[in-house]
Design an enzyme around this catalytic site. Structure first.
Site, mmCIF file in Angstrom:
data_model
loop_
_atom_site.group_PDB
_atom_site.id
_atom_site.type_symbol
_atom_site.label_atom_id
_atom_site.label_comp_id
_atom_site.label_asym_id
_atom_site.label_seq_id
_atom_site.Cartn_x
_atom_site.Cartn_y
_atom_site.Cartn_z
ATOM 1 N N ASP A 55 6.590 1.250 5.893
ATOM 2 C CA ASP A 55 5.155 0.928 5.911
ATOM 3 C C ASP A 55 4.392 1.883 4.992
ATOM 4 O O ASP A 55 3.877 2.899 5.464
ATOM 5 C CB ASP A 55 4.637 1.026 7.341
ATOM 6 C CG ASP A 55 3.184 0.630 7.492
ATOM 7 O OD1 ASP A 55 2.702 -0.150 6.658
ATOM 8 O OD2 ASP A 55 2.542 1.114 8.440
ATOM 9 N N HIS B 159 4.334 4.054 12.072
ATOM 10 C CA HIS B 159 3.246 4.842 12.665
ATOM 11 C C HIS B 159 3.751 5.863 13.676
ATOM 12 O O HIS B 159 2.962 6.686 14.152
ATOM 13 C CB HIS B 159 2.179 3.956 13.328
ATOM 14 C CG HIS B 159 1.411 3.096 12.383
ATOM 15 N ND1 HIS B 159 0.171 2.579 12.697
ATOM 16 C CD2 HIS B 159 1.685 2.658 11.130
ATOM 17 C CE1 HIS B 159 -0.271 1.857 11.683
ATOM 18 N NE2 HIS B 159 0.640 1.886 10.718
ATOM 19 N N HIS C 233 0.850 -1.191 0.000
ATOM 20 C CA HIS C 233 0.000 0.000 0.000
ATOM 21 C C HIS C 233 0.884 1.238 0.000
ATOM 22 O O HIS C 233 1.976 1.240 0.569
ATOM 23 C CB HIS C 233 -0.986 0.011 1.180
ATOM 24 C CG HIS C 233 -0.359 0.108 2.532
ATOM 25 N ND1 HIS C 233 -0.006 1.313 3.109
ATOM 26 C CD2 HIS C 233 -0.042 -0.853 3.447
ATOM 27 C CE1 HIS C 233 0.501 1.089 4.316
ATOM 28 N NE2 HIS C 233 0.503 -0.223 4.546
ATOM 29 N N ASP D 68 -0.505 4.433 0.718
ATOM 30 C CA ASP D 68 -0.947 5.450 1.673
ATOM 31 C C ASP D 68 -0.170 5.281 2.974
ATOM 32 O O ASP D 68 0.332 4.190 3.279
ATOM 33 C CB ASP D 68 -2.456 5.363 1.925
ATOM 34 C CG ASP D 68 -2.852 4.119 2.699
ATOM 35 O OD1 ASP D 68 -2.515 3.003 2.244
ATOM 36 O OD2 ASP D 68 -3.509 4.243 3.758
ATOM 37 N N GLU E 143 -5.139 1.697 3.003
ATOM 38 C CA GLU E 143 -5.003 0.643 4.022
ATOM 39 C C GLU E 143 -4.945 1.213 5.423
ATOM 40 O O GLU E 143 -5.558 0.685 6.350
ATOM 41 C CB GLU E 143 -3.749 -0.192 3.729
ATOM 42 C CG GLU E 143 -3.645 -1.477 4.540
ATOM 43 C CD GLU E 143 -3.000 -1.289 5.916
ATOM 44 O OE1 GLU E 143 -3.158 -2.167 6.779
ATOM 45 O OE2 GLU E 143 -2.326 -0.252 6.110
ATOM 46 N N GLU E 144 -4.212 2.306 5.603
ATOM 47 C CA GLU E 144 -4.041 2.857 6.939
ATOM 48 C C GLU E 144 -5.336 3.428 7.505
ATOM 49 O O GLU E 144 -5.510 3.492 8.723
ATOM 50 C CB GLU E 144 -2.964 3.957 6.921
ATOM 51 C CG GLU E 144 -1.576 3.481 6.522
ATOM 52 C CD GLU E 144 -0.914 2.585 7.550
ATOM 53 O OE1 GLU E 144 -1.576 2.180 8.527
ATOM 54 O OE2 GLU E 144 0.270 2.269 7.362
#
Length: 454
Positions: A123, A423, A90, A92, A156-157
């Site tokens: 990520d 994150h 992903h 995003d 996705e996030e």
């Protein structure tokens, strides 16, 4: 590893990989268009589409998904009669949070102490670069022996389910014999790991109202019901004294029977402050891979600076609940809603709005694809044996794909090992991990094709 031609090719491609990752990281592709421009996500999607086209992919498309974001799809045909492998990542990313907490700009890939820093570096923009490196290495060493589909998700996030719903409406698009999800990570740097379970998740927004408007705390405080105080009571009810998640009706005593996670190592990975205890009971692996976990993601209330002496009329919170394999996310959502409503004090008005949801996932690690991956990892990580670990995070698409394609084998690998701090501020990727995992993926595709034809 350097004596392997595939490994040598990947090593030679690493400078290009760094340049490409820097270009991709530069897009502020947070799929929350109230905070970040839609054009940033659209730019990242176009970059990926152009990259796939340059690699010879056919049917490259920007797919408009029901949540208002775009996923990028491409198909690269292999030999006649070959198996089909779907590669997922992903593009995003999470918001950068406190930009002042970053040592270097979050959307500018920066090398420091042997790692590459930037939001999405691990990520999961790095996951897309991993796929490209693996395919390029195979093309340079005899060709790609399977049909390849690539899907790069754009939300996705956010957990808004756009790609899941699109896949359900167009099940032929992502059909494959094997699926490689490039969005997890090794247990630690240098230890090859396949993720065998993922916790599911649900996210709800809670609002509590008690008054028609704020009141002077001196004139009315002590009798007027405070919405913020009510919300605090509700949030506190979600945890036991030891910090364990306690939601009425939700079981929280499962045990993890795979790879163990040393408590001191976890404290180091999580950067727990000296003297602060961990929460919950059981082993660390039990707590983060096999049991539910609630987290208060945010609270709407007056900031300390500028606050007035007022009894609050309204307060809101965003709550995330991670649910382990074996627990239905929809049922967990109902239990969370009922718990919040049942623990709201003083007859306050409460509303619970579901924001996102995804089911937990458990892989079949006995499948032939896992042996092909184990053999590939043994070359990419000499002297190390493939490990199986859980993952506390969620990838809702996994269960959708498992339901749509029940015969497909699903493997989860990636770049998000503990040092990556995904994150959080100062997210980074290890270039050595990117190199080794790219080699492993390339060799996996070769092994998988050879096993399928034997």
């Amino acid at each position: 590893m350097s004596s392997n031609p595939v490994a040598a090719t990947v090593a030679s491609l690493m400078p290009r990989a760094r340049e490409e990752l820097a270009e991709l990281v530069a897009f502020k592709s947070v799929a929350d268009f109230d905070q970040f421009p839609r054009s940033e996500s659209e730019g990242a999607a176009r970059w990926i589409a152009d990259a796939l086209t340059a690699e010879g992919f056919e049917d490259v498309a920007l797919v408009d998904t029901p949540d208002g974001t775009q996923s990028v799809y491409g198909f690269l045909p292999g030999p006649e009669g070959a198996k089909t492998v779907l590669l997922y990542a992903h593009y995003d990313v999470q918001p950068p949070l406190d930009e002042a907490g970053w040592a270097t700009p979050p959307f500018e890939l920066t090398e420091r102490d042997g790692r590459w820093y930037g939001r999405g570096a691990a990520d999961c923009k790095g996951g897309l670069i991993m796929h490209l490196l693996a395919l390029r290495a195979l093309k340079a060493n005899g060709g790609i022996p399977v049909n390849v589909k690539v899907i790069a998700e754009g939300s996705e996030e956010q957990g808004t389910g756009g790609l899941e719903r699109y896949a359900e409406q167009h099940p032929e698009l992502l059909a494959a014999d094997t699926i490689v999800i490039g969005d997890t990570g090794n247990f630690r740097v240098g230890l090859p790991t396949v993720t065998s379970t993922l916790r599911g998740m649900t996210m709800v927004r809670v609002r509590i109202d008690t008054l028609e408007g704020n009141l002077h705390s001196g004139q009315f405080g002590g009798a007027a019901p405070d919405a913020l105080a009510a919300l605090i009571r509700v949030l506190d009810s979600l945890r036991a004294e030891d910090g364990s998640t306690t939601i009425d009706g939700l079981t929280g005593d499962a045990a993890w029977d795979g790879l163990s996670y040393d408590e001191e190592q976890f404290r180091k990975d999580a950067k727990v402050l000296d003297g602060v205890g961990l929460i919950g009971s059981g082993t660390v692996a039990d707590r983060i891979w096999a049991r539910p976990a609630v987290t208060v993601l945010g609270i709407d209330c007056p900031p300390v600076i500028g606050a007035t002496p007022s009894v609050q009329a309204s307060a809101r919170a965003l709550i995330s609940l991670r649910v382990p394999p074996g627990v239905d996310a929809a049922e967990a959502t109902k239990l969370l809603q009922a718990h919040v409503e049942g623990h709201t004090p003083w007859g306050a008005r409460v509303s619970v709005e579901q924001i996102g949801q995804g089911q937990a996932f458990r892989a079949d690690t006995t499948s032939p694809a896992y042996q092909a991956m184990a053999d590939a990892m043994a070359v990419a990580y000499p002297g190390e044996e493939l490990q199986y670990a859980g993952q506390g995070g969620s990838i809702p698409l996994c269960n959708t794909l498992a339901a749509l394609y029940p015969r497909a084998e699903i493997l989860l690998i990636g770049l998000s090992e503990p040092e990556a701090q995904i994150h959080a501020v100062n997210e980074s990727v290890s270039p050595e991990e990117l190199e080794r995992l790219s080699v492993a993926e390339a060799l996996f595709l070769r092994n998988y094709a050879a096993n399928a034809s034997s």
